[in-house]
Design an enzyme around this catalytic site. Structure first.
Site, PDB file in Angstrom:
ATOM      1  N   ASP A 123      48.368  41.131  37.989  1.00 59.51           N
ATOM      2  CA  ASP A 123      48.955  42.131  38.874  1.00 59.51           C
ATOM      3  C   ASP A 123      50.194  41.607  39.600  1.00 59.51           C
ATOM      4  O   ASP A 123      50.367  40.394  39.776  1.00 59.51           O
ATOM      5  CB  ASP A 123      47.946  42.533  39.959  1.00 59.51           C
TER       6      ASP A 123
ATOM      7  N   HIS B 228      46.853  37.253  39.408  1.00 63.25           N
ATOM      8  CA  HIS B 228      48.199  37.648  39.841  1.00 63.25           C
ATOM      9  C   HIS B 228      49.238  36.700  39.260  1.00 63.25           C
ATOM     10  O   HIS B 228      49.160  35.484  39.487  1.00 63.25           O
ATOM     11  CB  HIS B 228      48.275  37.639  41.371  1.00 63.25           C
TER      12      HIS B 228
HETATM   13 ZN    ZN Z   1      48.575  44.030  43.690  1.00 63.42          ZN
END
Ligand code: ZN
Length: 255
Positions: free
Chosen positions: A62, A208
């Site tokens: 992400d 992430h």
């Molecule tokens: Zn995010």
């Protein structure tokens, strides 16, 4: 009803109708049986994992694309022939068009992570859809096709809102079943340990690609998952959809 969802998808997406008619299955292992039977497709509005005995996991990254870390991650994935799903932020898409095209060219899937990464809990339905549509448009204009799933920032989307997004845009909300809490920056060893100890068949793994420690954790993480017998798939394929980059889909609103 699933039929309504199918119609909604056709109303919003044009082209590739054969692919869109493919049932969405909660159990990919049963795909062949389902294909033979006239069973209506089941499209959940929320996906946290898939129930399967097969050792499949979906790595999701992400908050990118990040100008330096995402290319490093792509190299790590390419060395291992692993495809993942990138939930990108709309404004970053505009900054990194070539990187976006590289992600897609290397077989990965793109998902919608909103335009500016807000918590959507307090947003009106129109404002939620604006965050999604602006991002989907930017992705389509950059790589030629729109995302087909949503990951709300922080996972913040009420069940009613998830239903609304499914009804209005045909996009399931994809959360996760494995969270290494890498955003707390615990270091790469902890990220790898947490993912390896918590993974399971059908897992959706959150991480992430804007965090250096996460990217540095990936060689050990991915090699460890392979050593445990796991195979990697994108989110679309995990939930039983065709490969995202094999589908000739476009937003109906664009020309
Ligand atoms: Zn995010």
């Amino acid at each position: 009803m699933p039929t309504t969802i199918g119609l909604t998808r056709r109303a919003l997406l044009t082209g590739g109708s054969a692919a869109l008619a493919t049932p969405v299955l909660l159990r990919p292992a049963a795909a062949q049986d389902m294909a033979r039977a006239p069973v209506a497709p089941v499209v959940p509005d929320t996906v946290t994992r898939v129930h399967t005995a097969r050792p499949l996991v979906a790595m999701t990254f992400d908050d990118g694309p990040h100008p330096t870390l995402t290319p490093q991650l792509l190299d790590i994935l390419a060395e291992r022939g692993i495809r993942a799903t990138f939930y990108v932020i709309g404004w970053r898409v505009l900054r990194e068009p070539q990187l976006m095209r590289r992600i897609v060219a290397e077989g990965h899937e793109i998902g919608n992570h909103t335009w500016s990464h807000p918590s959507l809990y307090d947003y009106s339905d129109a404002a939620v859809l604006s965050q999604l549509d602006r991002t989907s448009q930017a992705i389509q204009e950059t790589v030629g096709r729109p995302p087909v799933t949503l990951r709300p920032p922080y996972g913040n989307l009420y069940p009613r809102q998830r239903r609304m997004v499914m009804d209005a845009r045909g996009m399931p909300t994809v959360l996760w079943s494995v969270d290494p809490e890498d955003w707390r920056r615990p270091g790469s060893a902890a990220v790898a340990d947490r993912i390896l100890s918590r993974s399971h068949p059908g897992a959706v793994i959150l991480s992430h690609d804007i965090i250096g420690g996460t990217v540095r954790a990936m060689p050990a993480t991915l090699d460890g998952l392979v050593a445990r017998g796991y195979q990697f798939t994108t989110v679309s394929e995990l939930i039983g959809w065709p490969r995202w980059d094999s589908r000739n889909i476009r937003l109906a609103s664009s020309s």
